[in-house]
Design an enzyme around this catalytic site. Structure first.
Site, PDB file in Angstrom:
ATOM      1  N   TYR A  55      -4.722 -47.423   8.433  1.00 25.36           N
ATOM      2  CA  TYR A  55      -4.003 -46.166   8.253  1.00 25.36           C
ATOM      3  C   TYR A  55      -2.561 -46.336   8.737  1.00 25.36           C
ATOM      4  O   TYR A  55      -2.323 -46.691   9.895  1.00 25.36           O
ATOM      5  CB  TYR A  55      -4.741 -45.095   9.045  1.00 25.36           C
ATOM      6  N   ASP A 103     -12.675 -44.197  14.843  1.00 25.27           N
ATOM      7  CA  ASP A 103     -12.143 -42.999  14.203  1.00 25.27           C
ATOM      8  C   ASP A 103     -13.063 -42.698  13.023  1.00 25.27           C
ATOM      9  O   ASP A 103     -13.025 -43.396  12.001  1.00 25.27           O
ATOM     10  CB  ASP A 103     -10.703 -43.263  13.746  1.00 25.27           C
ATOM     11  N   ILE A 150     -13.196 -39.969  11.115  1.00 29.89           N
ATOM     12  CA  ILE A 150     -12.637 -38.786  10.464  1.00 29.89           C
ATOM     13  C   ILE A 150     -13.123 -38.591   9.030  1.00 29.89           C
ATOM     14  O   ILE A 150     -13.135 -37.476   8.514  1.00 29.89           O
ATOM     15  CB  ILE A 150     -11.099 -38.821  10.519  1.00 29.89           C
ATOM     16  N   LYS A 175     -10.406 -33.972   7.014  1.00 27.91           N
ATOM     17  CA  LYS A 175     -10.796 -34.650   5.781  1.00 27.91           C
ATOM     18  C   LYS A 175     -12.143 -34.163   5.286  1.00 27.91           C
ATOM     19  O   LYS A 175     -12.308 -33.814   4.119  1.00 27.91           O
ATOM     20  CB  LYS A 175     -10.848 -36.165   6.008  1.00 27.91           C
TER      21      LYS A 175
END
Lengths: 489, 438
Positions: A153, A238, A240, A276
């Site tokens: 990311y 992470d 997400i 998300k």
């Protein structure tokens, strides 16, 4: 001595004057192209289609329906206003109990109900952006480093490093094994850091991966856990994109992995968010879930710098505790993401573009290596400029994710409606057919090189909320569009 | 079941193991006492009354009335069409309508004597985040900010904890009503120099917490001159600006700059929030207003770590752009706070206790120094414990605000009903009577 504008740079901190905010990269050209010429099906059908924004816009109808049926979830409606003052006053950094319970339940559900999450370990933060930064503040000192498997990311560069003073040591992953994170690669990166006297404090991964859109397999995850245990360093996961998984293989939370392993749980930390999975980035719901009591307590104190609005906590508590709604939402969301993913990847396949096999995320990882004139970042950027300028799609070049192999692009598919999907596919088809009219791949490359590759825009548009429509939203554009009034001196 | 293996202790960061979060101070022991035995009019009438919390609970009815009459603020429109745009909106510029509303609100509070440009407003999740963020921008780790004492205890955490920046106090005392003086500022600056600390700015709170008083124009001018001469920044935390009892008595640094034609304004930054004036601490609404373009740009980028929920921005944009509502709110809120203030001052006077003459805020600065065994911090804390455990009032000792004169206490009056305030005053009265008899 006068406080002149010349002195400005020295009079701000090093953090304020360095580039770690990340906005000076070439990557932002794509944003500029979109912002100055955004696609709209009727008002601007020749505009640039935004495919660089990982947003989930597929299930708002479900949430809107729920909101209309549950007016008491808002403290501002007649049905909910009797809770207004209690909620307006509530700034306890533990967070509303019902909110934490709702989040814990959601996380458990998303993990396939194989793990129970403890609501008392849930810590809030200003989005996952705030969560990742806060975790870094808790685990490492300025100058320390975290290993990050690439491609990763793009904003990790800012979130993990900017104010914390940390460094990122990338762990290169290659397409030859579908970008799997290997123990070898981890060891190599770790040793390289050690030799340069860089103190590695941990590893941070995103599972499901951004930008790959893949879920980590059990073996890789166990290998990560054993790696960090051996080195006595932290592992931050992470998660997400956890609920954006469709089909198989299923999502496995790190929480599930450590249930069946001998490991030091004090090393394991999860970051989560609703931005998300539920498509609510504006609500700034970031969550830190650490198995380490000291980190949990520290992160909770730090959450004062980024608490979730109590108004939002209250709304989401009601929503997430409605188990029927949540179950239905997760099922429907998966279905719609699967369908969208299928439409795109099949469409690309038909014109000879392959993508990394994936079943998660709001994007796919597109392989344009055959179209590069040479396997370099420069060639990738040239191709990218063509895609933005001629094909008029804002996709994200792999180099912006620190991918070690040029030619890959991340393409987002969940931030548009079905019609726009067809327009995008049609443009790609046309582009590939044009290329095929000439002989072979190298001809295609020559053809583009002859084009004027400079970006050109029509008149620049000032950011204007009244022009926003579902087709044109660019809420996350980092371009400072608001004209600043110059200070009068 | 997994077998427990020997766990080597794994290092956390220095920031994580430091105590700069400040929660181990005696100040928080009062919170504990309250949490364990909270006063309730009916169910626990002898419990501890919370007077250590600077909250504004006097004007909720005005907010509730607005919500009942304006459904557009409560929903996203008929059939929720605005919902998705709002839910997606994470632009760090913030909703323009909200910034506009905040700029207008800040202007109204200052009686129109200063103008605010919405494009200079940066949004953060609370003033807590705003102050930390500004510190990251204005100073490097190891540098210092000068802060007049007594000051808000939270500054120790907000300005220092994760930033690594130090606070050097500017000592103020009762001889001149705790006003900042040029001599005190110079002394603080020299003190920082002697410790090899680079001073990057001065941070004032106006109106002051814990003093409950506005800073006079002449003093503001001196502070601005001092910052200019030393070529440092000036941060003015004006979080209580809407809580002045009379509009004309509050002078914002913005007004001083206006009079000077904005000369040297690039060093000035204002922090504001809706937590006190509007009584909405849970909503996490903070703002930074800077006259420095680079600070605005950088602060905006940094606000990514601490944005305001778009749901909340939407609600407040509606509410605050309603001029009728905001004007009435500001006026009525002022009147009610003034009423409360008069009530507590008179009540304390009748008990034989003097307070600093105040004109703003949600608290008064009470002088109990005549009651101290010795003019020391230890004596003050001993007295504080008595008040906490025997009188059962959680008030804040001056030492927790770094006051250099022992014996002063901050007493909040806006976070309870009038009846509860009467009970509290009654207890103080009784306590003082008992002391006189002994």
């Amino acid at each position: 001595m006068e406080f002149t504008r010349n002195n400005n740079r020295q009079l701000l901190s090093k953090i304020a004057t360095n580039d770690r905010h990340g906005e000076n990269t070439p990557y932002f050209e794509g944003w500029k192209a979109y912002d100055s010429n955004p696609f709209h099906p009727t008002q601007n059908p020749q505009g640039v289609i935004q495919m660089g924004l990982a947003e989930n816009q597929l299930c708002f109808d479900l949430i809107e329906k729920w909101l209309l049926e549950n007016p008491d979830a808002s403290i501002c409606t007649a049905e909910g206003v009797d809770r207004f003052r209690d909620i307006a006053i509530f700034q306890d950094y533990h967070g509303l109990k019902e909110f934490r319970q709702g989040i814990a339940k959601l996380m458990g559900r998303v993990g396939g109900n194989r793990v129970k999450f403890d609501p008392n370990r849930i810590v809030m933060s200003g989005g996952a952006t705030g969560a990742n930064e806060t975790v870094m503040f808790c685990l490492a000192d300025p100058g320390d480093a975290f290993l990050v498997p690439s491609p990763y990311y793009a904003a990790f560069s800012r979130d993990l490093r900017w104010r914390t003073g940390l460094e990122i040591v990338p762990v290169d992953c290659k397409s030859s094994n579908n970008f799997r994170i290997t123990r070898t690669a981890l060891e190599e990166a770790y040793e390289k850091a050690q030799r340069s006297n860089i103190n590695v404090k941990g590893v941070i991964i995103a599972n499901p991966s951004n930008p790959l859109g893949t879920v980590l397999d059990k073996e890789t995850m166990r290998s990560l856990v054993s790696f960090v245990n051996d080195k006595s360093i932290h592992l931050v996961c992470d998660e997400i994109y956890a609920a954006t998984v469709f089909g198989s293989p299923r999502f496995i939370s790190i929480a599930e992995i450590i249930q069946d392993m001998d490991c030091n749980r004090d090393l394991i930390h999860i970051v989560y968010s609703l931005s998300k999975d539920m498509g609510l980035p504006g609500f700034r719901v970031g969550i830190i879930y650490s198995f380490n009591d000291d980190v949990m307590n520290c992160a909770r104190k730090m959450s004062s710098f980024g608490l979730v609005s109590s108004q939002t906590q209250f709304l989401l508590a009601a929503m997430l505790n409605d188990e029927e709604f949540v179950g239905n939402f997760l099922r429907e969301s998966s279905k719609r993401l699967a369908k969208r993913h299928h439409v795109f990847t099949k469409g690309l396949e038909r014109v000879g573009i392959s993508t990394l096999k994936s079943n998660a995320g709001l994007f796919f990882w597109m392989d344009m290596r055959p179209l590069l004139k040479e396997q370099t970042v420069q060639a990738e950027i040239e191709l990218w400029r063509v895609i933005i300028n001629k094909v008029k799609l804002n996709v994200s070049p792999g180099s912006s994710f620190q991918c070690s192999e040029p030619g890959w692009f991340r393409v987002c598919f969940a931030n548009m409606d079905d019609e726009t999907v067809q327009v995008a596919l049609e443009r790609i088809r046309e582009f590939m057919h044009q290329g095929k009219e000439e002989d072979g791949v190298s001809e295609k490359s020559k053809h583009w090189r002859k084009q004027n590759l400079r970006l050109s825009f029509s008149s620049s548009r000032l950011y204007n909320e009244s022009l926003m429509s579902p087709h044109m939203i660019s809420p996350h554009s980092p371009i400072p569009q608001s004209p600043l009034v110059r200070a009068r001196t | 079941m997994a077998i427990e293996i020997e766990k080597p202790s794994v290092g956390l960061s220095k920031v994580a193991v430091s105590e700069t979060h400040g929660e181990d101070s005696p100040y928080f022991a009062g919170w504990k006492a309250y949490d364990e035995n909270p006063y309730n009019e009916s169910s626990n009438p002898s419990g501890v009354i919370q007077m250590g919390l600077a909250e504004n609970q006097v004007s909720f009815d005005l907010l509730e009335k607005y919500l009942e009459e304006h459904s557009e603020a409560s929903s996203w429109g008929e059939g929720a069409p605005g919902f998705r745009e709002n839910a997606l909106f994470q632009d760090y510029h913030g909703l323009k309508s909200f910034r506009q509303a905040m700029a207008n609100f800040m202007e109204q509070i200052r009686g129109g004597r200063a103008k605010f440009d919405p494009d200079r407003i940066v949004l953060t999740a609370g003033a807590t985040a705003a102050n930390e963020l500004l510190t990251f921008i204005l100073a490097d780790p190891g540098d210092a900010l000068l802060v007049p004492t007594p000051y808000y205890p939270g500054f120790d955490r907000d300005l220092r904890w994760r930033t690594g920046v130090k606070i050097v106090p500017i000592h103020c005392d009762s001889s001149n009503n705790f006003q900042v003086t040029p001599e005190a500022m110079e002394a603080a600056y020299r003190c920082a120099e002697s410790m090899n600390l680079k001073v990057r700015g001065i941070l004032i709170t106006n109106p002051s917490n814990p003093l409950g008083a506005t800073i006079q124009r002449s003093v503001l001018e001196q502070i601005l001159d001092f910052a200019t001469n030393k070529n440092i920044h000036l941060v003015s935390d004006e979080i209580y600006s809407g809580s002045t009892f009379s509009s004309s008595e509050f002078i914002s640094i913005a007004e001083v700059l206006e009079t000077r034609g904005y000369k040297d304004s690039e060093r000035v930054h204002i922090v504001y929030s809706l937590s006190k004036d509007l009584g909405l601490p849970g909503f996490r609404v903070g703002t930074i207003y800077s006259y420095n373009d680079k600070v605005v740009t950088t602060a905006r980028r940094m606000s990514s770590f601490t944005l305001i929920s778009s749901q909340t921005q939407h609600l407040l944009a509606c509410m605050l752009s309603n001029k009728e509502f905001s004007e009435n709110y500001i006026k009525t809120n002022r009147e009610r706070l003034t009423w409360r203030y008069d009530m507590i001052i008179n009540g304390l006077k009748n008990a034989g206790i003097e307070c600093l003459k105040g004109n703003a805020g949600l608290f008064c600065w009470m002088n109990l120094s005549p009651l101290l065994e010795e003019p020391t911090r230890e004596s003050e804390l001993a007295l504080w414990k008595v008040i906490l455990n025997e009188v059962r009032l959680n008030i804040s000792p001056g030492s927790s605000c770094h006051c250099s004169e022992p014996g002063w206490f901050r007493v909040c009056f806006a976070n309870m009903s009038e009846q509860t305030l009467e009970v509290a005053l009654g207890r103080i009265h009784k306590f003082m009577e008992q002391r006189r008899r002994n």
